[in-house]
Design a protein around this motif. Structure first.
Motif, short mmCIF file in Angstrom:
data_model
loop_
_atom_site.label_atom_id
_atom_site.label_comp_id
_atom_site.label_asym_id
_atom_site.label_seq_id
_atom_site.Cartn_x
_atom_site.Cartn_y
_atom_site.Cartn_z
N TRP A 123 17.64 -56.76 -59.04
CA TRP A 123 16.59 -56.63 -58.05
C TRP A 123 15.65 -57.83 -58.04
O TRP A 123 15.35 -58.40 -59.09
N ASN A 124 15.16 -58.18 -56.85
CA ASN A 124 14.18 -59.24 -56.63
C ASN A 124 12.87 -58.62 -56.17
O ASN A 124 12.85 -57.55 -55.57
N GLY A 125 11.75 -59.33 -56.42
CA GLY A 125 10.46 -58.83 -55.97
C GLY A 125 9.83 -57.94 -57.04
O GLY A 125 10.18 -58.02 -58.22
N PRO A 126 8.87 -57.08 -56.63
CA PRO A 126 8.43 -56.81 -55.26
C PRO A 126 7.61 -57.95 -54.65
O PRO A 126 6.89 -58.66 -55.34
N LEU A 127 7.72 -58.07 -53.33
CA LEU A 127 7.03 -59.07 -52.52
C LEU A 127 6.23 -58.36 -51.45
O LEU A 127 6.75 -57.47 -50.77
N ARG A 128 4.95 -58.75 -51.29
CA ARG A 128 4.14 -58.13 -50.24
C ARG A 128 4.50 -58.73 -48.89
O ARG A 128 4.57 -59.95 -48.75
N ILE A 129 4.74 -57.86 -47.88
CA ILE A 129 5.18 -58.31 -46.56
C ILE A 129 4.14 -58.07 -45.48
O ILE A 129 4.40 -58.33 -44.30
N THR A 130 2.97 -57.54 -45.86
CA THR A 130 1.86 -57.38 -44.92
C THR A 130 0.59 -57.87 -45.60
O THR A 130 0.56 -58.04 -46.82
N PRO A 131 -0.50 -58.05 -44.85
CA PRO A 131 -1.78 -58.29 -45.51
C PRO A 131 -2.17 -57.08 -46.36
O PRO A 131 -1.67 -55.96 -46.15
N PRO A 132 -3.06 -57.26 -47.34
CA PRO A 132 -3.56 -56.11 -48.09
C PRO A 132 -4.46 -55.26 -47.22
O PRO A 132 -4.92 -55.68 -46.16
N GLY A 133 -4.68 -54.02 -47.68
CA GLY A 133 -5.65 -53.16 -47.03
C GLY A 133 -5.23 -52.51 -45.74
O GLY A 133 -6.06 -51.97 -45.01
N VAL A 134 -3.91 -52.51 -45.44
CA VAL A 134 -3.48 -51.95 -44.16
C VAL A 134 -3.21 -50.45 -44.24
O VAL A 134 -3.22 -49.76 -43.22
N ALA A 135 -2.95 -49.93 -45.44
CA ALA A 135 -2.54 -48.53 -45.57
C ALA A 135 -3.11 -47.93 -46.84
O ALA A 135 -3.49 -48.67 -47.77
N PRO A 136 -3.18 -46.60 -46.94
CA PRO A 136 -3.65 -45.98 -48.17
C PRO A 136 -2.71 -46.29 -49.32
O PRO A 136 -1.49 -46.15 -49.18
#
Length: 302
Positions: free
Chosen positions: A97-110
């Motif tokens: 496995w690779n990542g984890p990698l963030r694919i959105t800005p922070p703070g978008v979801a709970p």
């Protein structure tokens, strides 16, 4: 973390058929790290192995799994920073496995909120979540390209982190279901690479806002959507082809599960669709995939 049922397409859920015939189960551990257990064929299960660092998400956070490519399996979750993360494995040397990698800005979801993944087209994989502002959002990737979005595809209509499910209504139409702030089961949809439509309510106010939802094809041209209503009754709504939605009707009597419980669908065979609920007891209801009346519920052994 909710129960999962996963067919070999690997399109959603918390487990998936990975590469080279391997079955993977992915989950967020007690220390907030992503873990995988796996088995090949009829062999012995491997103990959980870490994927990336600990303390990246709340313990027990929701995990969604889907294939980005036939030889690439992805796992998604909402991290402690409220961003959407992906980890992935590609068939080839090493097979890890690779990542984890963030694919959105922070703070978008709970943090740790509900998340699902589904193919919009053969080449495009989508990830859906209800954002902190109550709007259904989608991020997407085409082929081996870069992740895009997120963009809101509904107004502010649902509790942040509400449960979601996705299903194909036709070969070209992808639906996403959720229970809105009024307790109505809603659907948003897209045809091919067109614009997102909806949401529209397909039931009256029957359920707990943000309640668990499930959807599956009952027949080759009938799609069913399930929710446990405020009276603890499993209910089904359905659509045939591109017609109008019908229902809801009760599959069970009231009191069989806590309101808002998450139904899980599974094909027991080509001829039978099962719906499971962990309620006051574990039980299953079922129907022929050729149509007909619902049966059960039948209590499962502890």
């Amino acid at each position: 973390m909710v129960p999962f049922a996963q067919d070999p397409s690997g399109e959603s859920g918390e487990g998936a058929f990975g590469i080279q015939g391997e079955l993977d189960v992915l989950f967020m551990g007690n220390r907030g790290g992503l873990h995988v257990s796996s088995v090949i064929g009829l062999g012995t299960w491997n103990p959980p192995a870490d994927i990336g660092p600990g303390n990246i998400a709340p313990a027990g956070a929701d995990v969604a799994v889907a294939h980005q490519l036939p030889n690439q399996l992805n796992a998604f979750f909402v991290g402690n920073d409220g961003g959407i993360y992906v980890a992935w494995i590609v068939d080839g040397p090493g097979n890890w496995w690779n990542g984890p990698l963030r694919i959105t800005p922070p703070g978008v979801a709970p943090p740790g909120g509900r998340i699902i993944a589904a193919k919009q087209t053969h080449d495009q994989l989508n990830v859906f979540f209800v954002a902190n502002d109550g709007r259904l959002n989608v991020s997407w990737v085409t082929g081996i390209g870069s992740w895009q979005g997120p963009i809101a595809i509904t107004p502010s209509v649902a509790p942040p982190g509400a449960a979601l499910t996705a299903a194909q209504q036709t070969s070209q139409q992808l639906n996403v279901f959720f229970v809105d702030n009024d307790g109505k089961l809603n659907v948003s949809w897209v045809v091919g690479v067109g614009a997102w439509q909806g949401p529209i309510a397909i039931t009256p106010s029957i359920a707990t806002p943000g309640a668990g939802v499930a959807a599956a094809m009952q027949t080759t041209n009938q799609l069913d959507a399930f929710v446990v209503d405020r009276d603890g009754r499993l209910c089904v709504s359905w659509v045939v082809g591109v017609g109008a939605w019908a229902g809801p009707v009760g599959v069970t009597e009231p009191g069989h599960a806590p309101p808002g419980s998450t139904p899980v669908t599974w094909y027991q065979s080509n001829e039978q669709l099962d719906v499971f609920v962990n309620g006051n007891e574990r039980w299953v209801s079922w129907v022929s995939t050729g149509g007909g009346n619902w049966n059960g519920p039948y209590g499962l052994p502890s």
